[in-house]
Structure formats: structure tokens, C-alpha cells
Scaffold this motif. Structure first.
Motif, short mmCIF file in Angstrom:
data_model
loop_
_atom_site.label_atom_id
_atom_site.label_comp_id
_atom_site.label_asym_id
_atom_site.label_seq_id
_atom_site.Cartn_x
_atom_site.Cartn_y
_atom_site.Cartn_z
N ASN A 169 2.41 -13.97 4.79
CA ASN A 169 3.14 -15.01 5.51
C ASN A 169 4.25 -15.60 4.64
N GLN B 118 7.64 -10.36 12.45
CA GLN B 118 8.49 -11.54 12.28
C GLN B 118 9.95 -11.19 11.92
N PRO C 203 -0.48 -7.38 9.59
CA PRO C 203 -0.80 -8.60 10.33
C PRO C 203 0.43 -9.10 11.09
N PRO C 204 0.21 -9.84 12.19
CA PRO C 204 1.35 -10.27 13.01
C PRO C 204 2.31 -11.23 12.31
N VAL C 205 1.91 -11.84 11.20
CA VAL C 205 2.84 -12.73 10.50
C VAL C 205 3.73 -11.97 9.51
N ASP D 144 11.12 -21.07 12.81
CA ASP D 144 10.51 -22.16 13.60
C ASP D 144 10.01 -23.27 12.68
N ILE D 145 9.39 -22.86 11.56
CA ILE D 145 8.86 -23.86 10.62
C ILE D 145 10.01 -24.67 10.02
N LEU E 89 8.85 -16.77 12.49
CA LEU E 89 7.92 -17.86 12.22
C LEU E 89 8.52 -18.85 11.24
N TYR F 220 0.82 -1.21 0.00
CA TYR F 220 0.00 0.00 0.00
C TYR F 220 0.85 1.26 0.00
N GLY G 250 7.31 -16.23 5.46
CA GLY G 250 8.11 -17.22 6.17
C GLY G 250 7.58 -18.62 5.89
N ALA G 251 6.25 -18.77 5.99
CA ALA G 251 5.63 -20.07 5.75
C ALA G 251 5.76 -20.47 4.28
N ALA G 252 5.71 -19.48 3.38
CA ALA G 252 5.82 -19.79 1.95
C ALA G 252 7.23 -20.25 1.58
N GLY H 28 -3.11 4.48 6.58
CA GLY H 28 -3.16 4.07 7.99
C GLY H 28 -3.71 2.67 8.18
N ASN H 29 -3.00 1.67 7.68
CA ASN H 29 -3.49 0.29 7.84
C ASN H 29 -2.66 -0.44 8.87
N GLN H 30 -3.21 -1.56 9.34
CA GLN H 30 -2.47 -2.36 10.32
C GLN H 30 -1.80 -3.53 9.62
#
Lengths: 344, 159
Positions: free
Chosen positions: A211, A285, A167-169, A252-253, A249, A158, A213-215, A163-165
């Protein structure tokens, strides 16, 4: 070293791994980064911390280019060479048509090979540069990678002032660039690139573009497993193993995925994305982007290689090969990881 | 990969991985976020109501519609200026939907996109990209008013 190629005339290769018999030497290294990175734990090892995110330029894109120019000329200077003694430049970044690298290349009178490996670019350019030097095609090559938070946000996410939040990942794109000069002539105590394992594109169906990290973790696991299989080594054969930008994250994965394949990563494993920022900086992360692994490799890791603390490291930069178009069209996020062995 | 994962079909592996990832990934803290959004969003609306009362007091000759428009434009201008000074994005990070849902969020979306693309020129940069974020709001707004108008008209035929 594991099985060697039978004919001496051919380059050594086993599985996905190529071995560099001539040991291309890292004779120059330079890192440049922004304010946030400067305040992080590796900040004190970075050659040049620039507090102005525009770096005196009109646009963030131009500022990213300028960082590349500084990183490349800094590495050449560190090698004690003149730009005309370098034969080839290999570089890549995240922007469409890799403009930061190719525009920065205008300032250097060098053969230019632009490469794209998303955030795995530092390992990819280092591996490809080593191939060129080890193959005897060039004497000296400069390789680099970098990224800029503001340009990456614009391209993938963006407007900056929205003013967006987050995500924690999510992870924070590193503003910074790193560069290395590879040479067929080693100077005393210069670290050498001895092998590289090229990764395959791995897609385990992750749809969440935040996400990363997971990808990327399955790709990192696949490359690391291929590396151990090809070389017959195990994690303890390395002073340290670094992944590029999996974040907390993803780290850890990866540990979980490798444990399932019977490789236990101990305290000699870290992720550059996790290292580059402090928990207190509250960037979820950790770091991401081409600049993440490029900056950590050319600051903290290079320092420890040069002072002999690390004897042999495995540098596995990881990339998420998505584009804004592919993700909006509902495609999954494929990952890639390339590994490079650096020894002293 | 381990044998177990190797033996799975791609679909089953992806499903297993997706479940594992969603289990291990940290989640947004929903209740605190909702509370903050409720309080901040409500506060912005109270400021709007205050402006309505204030403008009503200042301009007694204006109709309620005119007063409402005046109050809304004031909020829009304030949010736009705060965006320009780099304050609204920090406020939005804190307040979430509380800063996004009121008309100030719309203003922030337009101004942020306009600023971001200023470097590509006024026409093809600022103007062409201004509604990149806020555009869907306009599309849905117009489409919904057409739908409601249609329903209103059909009902009026029978009542």
C-alpha cells in the motif's frame, strides 16, 4: 511570489522552498516506455514506446540502463545540443546502488551526480539540476529518472513467473525513463523551473509494503502544504497539480488530508500513477516507480506546457523510502515528496 | 497537517491513520477467491488421482508408494514446463491458492526462482536461489516430519 530574501547576493529561500531567480529553462525533454505504458492514455505522447521488455539486451537490468541512455541522448538531441555541450548529469533509479543511472552514465562524458529519492527521483533530480544551473555552477545539465517493472519486481517482490495474486491496493511499476535538459539560456517558449520545495521524510506508520499510496500520501500532503505556506499560493494558482505515483487510493487519501488542512484540490489535480494506465488494463491502483512520474512529465505534461495549455504547474513526485530488508525486518514505510514549479 | 492531527501523539496519529486507511482501501474479494481456489485446487488433485489410476493400470507391478511418486513427479514436471512457457503465472493469478497449495505450486515456485536468477550463473544464480520461494516449505516439511516422528515414537513406548 511570496517573501523574497533580503540580500540580493544570497539565493532566495523561505521555509522548505527555494526560488530560482534565473529561471532555468527546460530546453530538451524525452520519454521512453514499455508496451503497457504505450497502450495507456498517455501512450500517444511518449517519444519512444519499446515493445520488447528486454530492449534487445540480455537482462532486464541492462534493458533499464539502455532506456536511460536513450532518454538522456534523446533529451540532449531535443535540446538541439551535442553531448559535449552538457556539463553535468543528475540521475537516479530504484535499483540497489542506482546501477541503471551510473552504468548509463558510462556512455556520457559528463560529471555525474547519482541521486536516490525512490519514486520521487524525477522531481529531486529536476530540483537539484535547477539548483546547479541557477547557482551558475553549470550552463547545461541533464536530469533523468526511470524504472523497469521486471527489475523492480525482482528486487522488491517475487520472481516474474511466480503464480501469485497481487493485492487490490498494489500498483504496477512503470517500465520507462524520462529525461530533461536544463539550461541557463532560454529558447523561445521553453518552460522554466521557477521554484522547488524539498520534502521531509514523513512516516505515519504504514506497514503494508503493497500500500504505497497510503504510505506516501502524508508526505505528499506535507510537501504541498509547505509549498503553499512558503509561497503564499493556493491550489487555484496552478493550471494543474500533479503528484508522482500515489495511485487511485493515494490520490483519494491526499485529497482527504489536504481538505483537513483547508486546501481543496479540484479538477486541476491528477496523479501520474492514475493517469498512466487505463482502468481496463486492470493494474489495480495504477502505476508506480521512478519511471511513472518521469514518463508522464516528459510526455503528456511537457506537451501541454509547450503548447501553452498549462501556464504554471506544480509537479510533486512521491517516493516510498523502503528497502526489502527494512520491510522484512518489520519496519514501517517512510515517504518523501519533492515539489517543482514549472512555468511557461 | 490540520490542528486535530497536530495535537495527537505520534502513536495516536498512526493508529487513526491506520484505521482510516484500512477503511478506505479496497479489500480482496474473499468468497469468490476461495470458491475459485477450491474448484481449481480440487481439479488439480483430481488430475493427480487420475494419474494414480492410470499409472496403476499401466504398471500393475508397482507398489502404491511408487505409483504415488510417479503421479506427483508428473504433476511437478507439467507445472515446471508451464512455468517455463510463462503460462503458470497467469494461471496462478486467476486461481490463487488453488494453484499455490497443490504440489504444482511448489514446482512453480522453484522453477520461477531458478529462471529469474539464471543470468547470475548456474551455481550462484540458479542453484543458490532456486529455493528462495519454496525453501520454507521444505524447512517446515522436514521439521514437521521430525516432530510427528517424535510423537509417534513416544506413543509407541506406551502402546
Amino acid at each position: 511570489m511570496a517573501k523574497r530574501g533580503e540580500q540580493d547576493t544570497k539565493k532566495e529561500k523561505g521555509g522548505q522552498t527555494v526560488y530560482f531567480k534565473s529561471r532555468p529553462a527546460i530546453i530538451g525533454s524525452y520519454s521512453i516506455a514499455g508496451e503497457k505504458e504505450g497502450k495507456g492514455p498517455v501512450g500517444k505522447y511518449i517519444n519512444n514506446v519499446v515493445n520488447d521488455c528486454l530492449f534487445g539486451e540480455k537482462t532486464h537490468e541492462m534493458s533499464e540502463q539502455k532506456m536511460f541512455e536513450h532518454a538522456i541522448s534523446g533529451a540532449i538531441k531535443d535540446a538541439g545540443l551535442k553531448p559535449n555541450q552538457i556539463d553535468m548529469m543528475l540521475s537516479g533509479d530504484l535499483l540497489n546502488q542506482i546501477i541503471s543511472s551510473s552504468f548509463a552514465a558510462r556512455s556520457f562524458d559528463l560529471m555525474f551526480v547519482g541521486i536516490y529519492g525512490a519514486c520521487s527521483t524525477m522531481a529531486l533530480s529536476l530540483a537539484m539540476g535547477s539548483v546547479m544551473v541557477d547557482g551558475g555552477f553549470v550552463n547545461n545539465a541533464v536530469v533523468s529518472a526511470g524504472s523497469h517493472f521486471a527489475t523492480a519486481e525482482r528486487q522488491y517482490r517475487y520472481p516474474l513467473e511466480l503464480g501469485n495474486q497481487r493485492p487490490p491496493v498494489s500498483q504496477w511499476t512503470v517500465t520507462g525513463a524520462g529525461s530533461i535538459v536544463l539550461s541557463n539560456k532560454s529558447t523561445a517558449k521553453s518552460p522554466c523551473v521557477t521554484a522547488a520545495t524539498f520534502g521531509k521524510v514523513i512516516d505515519w506508520g504504514v506497514l503494508d509494503v503493497n500500500n504505497m499510496g497510503a504510505a506516501m500520501a502524508p508526505a505528499a500532503a506535507a510537501t504541498i502544504i509547505a509549498h503553499f505556506r512558503d509561497t503564499g499560493r493556493k491550489p487555484s494558482d496552478y493550471s494543474h497539480i500533479f503528484t508522482g505515483d500515489l495511485g487511485k487510493l493515494g490520490e483519494d487519501i491526499l485529497r482527504d488530508l489536504l481538505a483537513e488542512a483547508d486546501y481543496t484540490l479540484g479538477t486541476n489535480y491528477s496523479d501520474c500513477g492514475r493517469l498512466i494506465y487505463d482502468e481496463a488494463q486492470n493494474l489495480y491502483q495504477g502505476g508506480s516507480g521512478c519511471g511513472c512520474s518521469a514518463v508522464v512529465l516528459n510526455s503528456f505534461i511537457m506537451k501541454k506546457l509547450r503548447n501553452g495549455e498549462y501556464k504554471r504547474i506544480l509537479f510533486v513526485a512521491t517516493g516510498a523510502l523502503l528497502s526489502p530488508v527494512s520491510s522484512f525486518q518489520g519496519n514501517t514505510v517512510p515517504g518523501i515528496a519533492h515539489a517543482v514549479v514549472i512555468e511557461c | 497537517m490540520s490542528q486535530k492531527i497536530d495535537q495527537l501523539s505520534v502513536k495516536a496519529r498512526n493508529k487513526m491513520y491506520a484505521d482510516y486507511v484500512s477503511n478506505i482501501s479496497p479489500k480482496s474479494r474473499m468468497w469468490p477467491s476461495m470458491l475459485i481456489a477450491f474448484v481449481v485446487g480440487g481439479a488439480i488433485c483430481m488430475v493427480g488421482q487420475g494419474l494414480v489410476l492410470l499409472f496403476g493400470y499401466w504398471f500393475p507391478g508397482y507398489t502404491p508408494d511408487q505409483i504415488g511418486g510417479l503421479a506427483a513427479s508428473t504433476l511437478i514436471i507439467i507445472a515446471s514446463i508451464l512455468t517455463g512457457f510463462g503460462i503458470y503465472d497467469k494461471f496462478g493469478t486467476f486461481a490463487g491458492a488453488g494453484a499455490l497449495v497443490p504440489i504444482t505450486g511448489f514446482s512453480n515456485g522453484v522453477t520461477a526462482a531458478a529462471m529469474e536468477h539464471r543470468k547470475e550463473g548456474i551455481v550462484f544464480g540458479t542453484c543458490a536461489n532456486m529455493f528462495k520461494i519454496a525453501g520454507p516449505v521444505i524447512v517446515f516439511g522436514v521439521a514437521m516430519s521430525m516432530l510427528v516422528g517424535l510423537i509417534y515414537w513416544v506413543i509407541s513406548l506406551f502402546v
